[in-house]
Motif scaffolding. Structure first.
Motif, short mmCIF file in Angstrom:
data_model
loop_
_atom_site.label_atom_id
_atom_site.label_comp_id
_atom_site.label_asym_id
_atom_site.label_seq_id
_atom_site.Cartn_x
_atom_site.Cartn_y
_atom_site.Cartn_z
N PRO A 153 -1.64 6.14 16.89
CA PRO A 153 -1.87 6.81 15.90
C PRO A 153 -0.83 6.63 14.56
O PRO A 153 0.34 6.49 14.76
N THR A 154 -1.25 6.99 13.46
CA THR A 154 -0.33 6.66 12.37
C THR A 154 -0.42 8.06 11.56
O THR A 154 -1.32 8.81 11.73
N LEU A 155 0.61 8.06 10.71
CA LEU A 155 0.89 9.36 9.99
C LEU A 155 0.07 9.28 8.83
O LEU A 155 -0.29 8.39 8.20
N PRO A 156 -0.54 10.47 8.58
CA PRO A 156 -1.37 10.60 6.98
C PRO A 156 -0.28 10.32 6.09
O PRO A 156 0.98 10.49 6.18
N VAL A 157 -1.10 9.81 4.91
CA VAL A 157 -0.29 9.80 3.52
C VAL A 157 -0.20 11.15 3.17
O VAL A 157 -1.01 11.80 2.85
N ALA A 158 1.21 11.52 2.72
CA ALA A 158 1.35 12.88 1.98
C ALA A 158 0.87 12.67 0.71
O ALA A 158 0.98 12.02 -0.07
N ASP A 159 0.12 13.87 0.26
CA ASP A 159 -0.52 14.01 -1.17
C ASP A 159 0.71 14.30 -1.92
O ASP A 159 1.61 15.03 -1.68
N ALA A 160 0.47 13.53 -3.25
CA ALA A 160 1.61 13.60 -4.21
C ALA A 160 1.38 14.67 -4.98
O ALA A 160 0.36 15.18 -5.47
N GLN A 192 -7.42 3.71 4.41
CA GLN A 192 -7.87 4.12 5.97
C GLN A 192 -8.94 3.12 6.38
O GLN A 192 -9.10 2.55 7.71
N ALA A 193 -10.02 3.27 5.63
CA ALA A 193 -11.25 2.36 5.86
C ALA A 193 -10.75 0.87 6.30
O ALA A 193 -11.24 0.38 7.20
N LEU A 194 -10.08 0.51 5.56
CA LEU A 194 -9.61 -0.99 5.58
C LEU A 194 -8.93 -1.16 6.73
O LEU A 194 -9.01 -2.21 7.25
N LEU A 195 -7.86 -0.58 6.94
CA LEU A 195 -7.24 -0.42 8.12
C LEU A 195 -7.96 -0.26 9.57
O LEU A 195 -7.65 -1.12 10.33
N GLU A 196 -9.06 0.24 9.29
CA GLU A 196 -9.88 0.50 10.50
C GLU A 196 -10.30 -0.75 10.79
O GLU A 196 -10.67 -1.46 12.06
N ARG A 208 -5.28 2.86 -5.62
CA ARG A 208 -4.81 3.96 -5.25
C ARG A 208 -5.64 5.00 -4.72
O ARG A 208 -6.29 5.84 -5.31
N ASP A 209 -6.21 4.70 -3.42
CA ASP A 209 -7.18 5.51 -2.79
C ASP A 209 -6.85 5.41 -1.30
O ASP A 209 -7.47 4.53 -0.51
N PRO A 210 -6.30 6.27 -0.86
CA PRO A 210 -5.85 6.31 0.87
C PRO A 210 -6.86 6.45 1.80
O PRO A 210 -6.77 5.81 2.85
N ALA A 261 0.69 -1.27 0.09
CA ALA A 261 0.21 -0.06 -0.26
C ALA A 261 0.93 1.05 -0.12
O ALA A 261 0.52 2.36 -0.74
N SER A 262 2.03 1.12 0.57
CA SER A 262 3.03 2.43 0.57
C SER A 262 3.65 2.61 -0.73
O SER A 262 3.52 3.64 -1.14
N HIS A 263 3.83 1.54 -1.38
CA HIS A 263 4.17 1.58 -2.81
C HIS A 263 3.28 2.42 -3.64
O HIS A 263 3.47 2.86 -4.58
N LEU A 264 2.17 1.91 -3.34
CA LEU A 264 0.93 2.22 -4.33
C LEU A 264 0.70 3.86 -3.76
O LEU A 264 -0.54 4.63 -4.26
N GLY A 265 0.93 4.28 -2.80
CA GLY A 265 0.74 5.70 -2.19
C GLY A 265 -0.51 5.86 -1.11
O GLY A 265 -0.71 6.96 -0.93
#
Length: 178
Positions: A171-178, A139-143, A133-135, A67-71
């Protein structure tokens, strides 16, 4: 004969005492055996519960990396889907025997909670395999996965009569917008 009759009450007392001692020892040994057997099964269940959680977390960690690779995730060690595929296959292969042991030894509630957790993980794997590619969706899946894991651990603690534990909701860091 009168000497025998005079000693008969003492003899009856000795027999009753010996019988009482025997019954007390048998009862005590039976209780100890049941306690030791229960402790052995509890240890086995704890081992199976831990092995299942570790097997499932291998898959979870791999999905984080892809998921990190995909952003979609801020994991610091991205992994391409192509690199992850054999690792995911190995993680799934390890997860299946752990799941069978869980079904065999786990309580109904623990097995049901494990099913909820693994379903969320399989949805994460599907999301990753599709290259989505849908952060926000990630996040919903992570929850869902975190809630499933928390439910599993809660059921394990209840089954083993352990005190409540930490929910492990860091708490996790948000994904930075590319």
């Amino acid at each position: 004969m009168s000497a025998f009759i005079q000693q008969l009450p003492a003899l009856i007392g000795v027999v009753i005492g010996a019988l009482g001692s025997y019954l007390a020892i048998v009862r005590s040994d039976g209780a100890r055996f049941r306690r030791e057997t229960a402790a052995r099964w509890e240890e086995r269940r704890l081992t199976v519960y831990g092995e299942y959680a570790r097997a499932l977390k291998k898959s979870v960690n791999l999905t984080y990396r892809v998921a990190s690779h995909l952003g979609n995730d801020p994991h610091p060690h991205p992994l391409s889907p192509q690199e992850a595929e054999p690792l995911l296959a190995a993680a799934t292969d390890g997860r299946d025997p752990a799941g069978e042991a869980l079904i065999m030894l786990g309580s109904r509630d623990v097995v049901e909670r494990a099913r909820v957790w693994v379903t969320a993980v399989m949805d994460m794997e599907r999301f990753m395999r599709e290259g989505t590619r849908d952060p926000a969706a990630w996040q919903a899946l992570l929850e869902r996965q975190r809630a499933g894991r928390e439910g599993y651990y809660t059921a394990v603690r209840e089954d083993l009569a352990l005190p409540p534990g930490h929910p492990a909701r860091w708490p996790t860091l948000p994904v930075a917008d590319a």
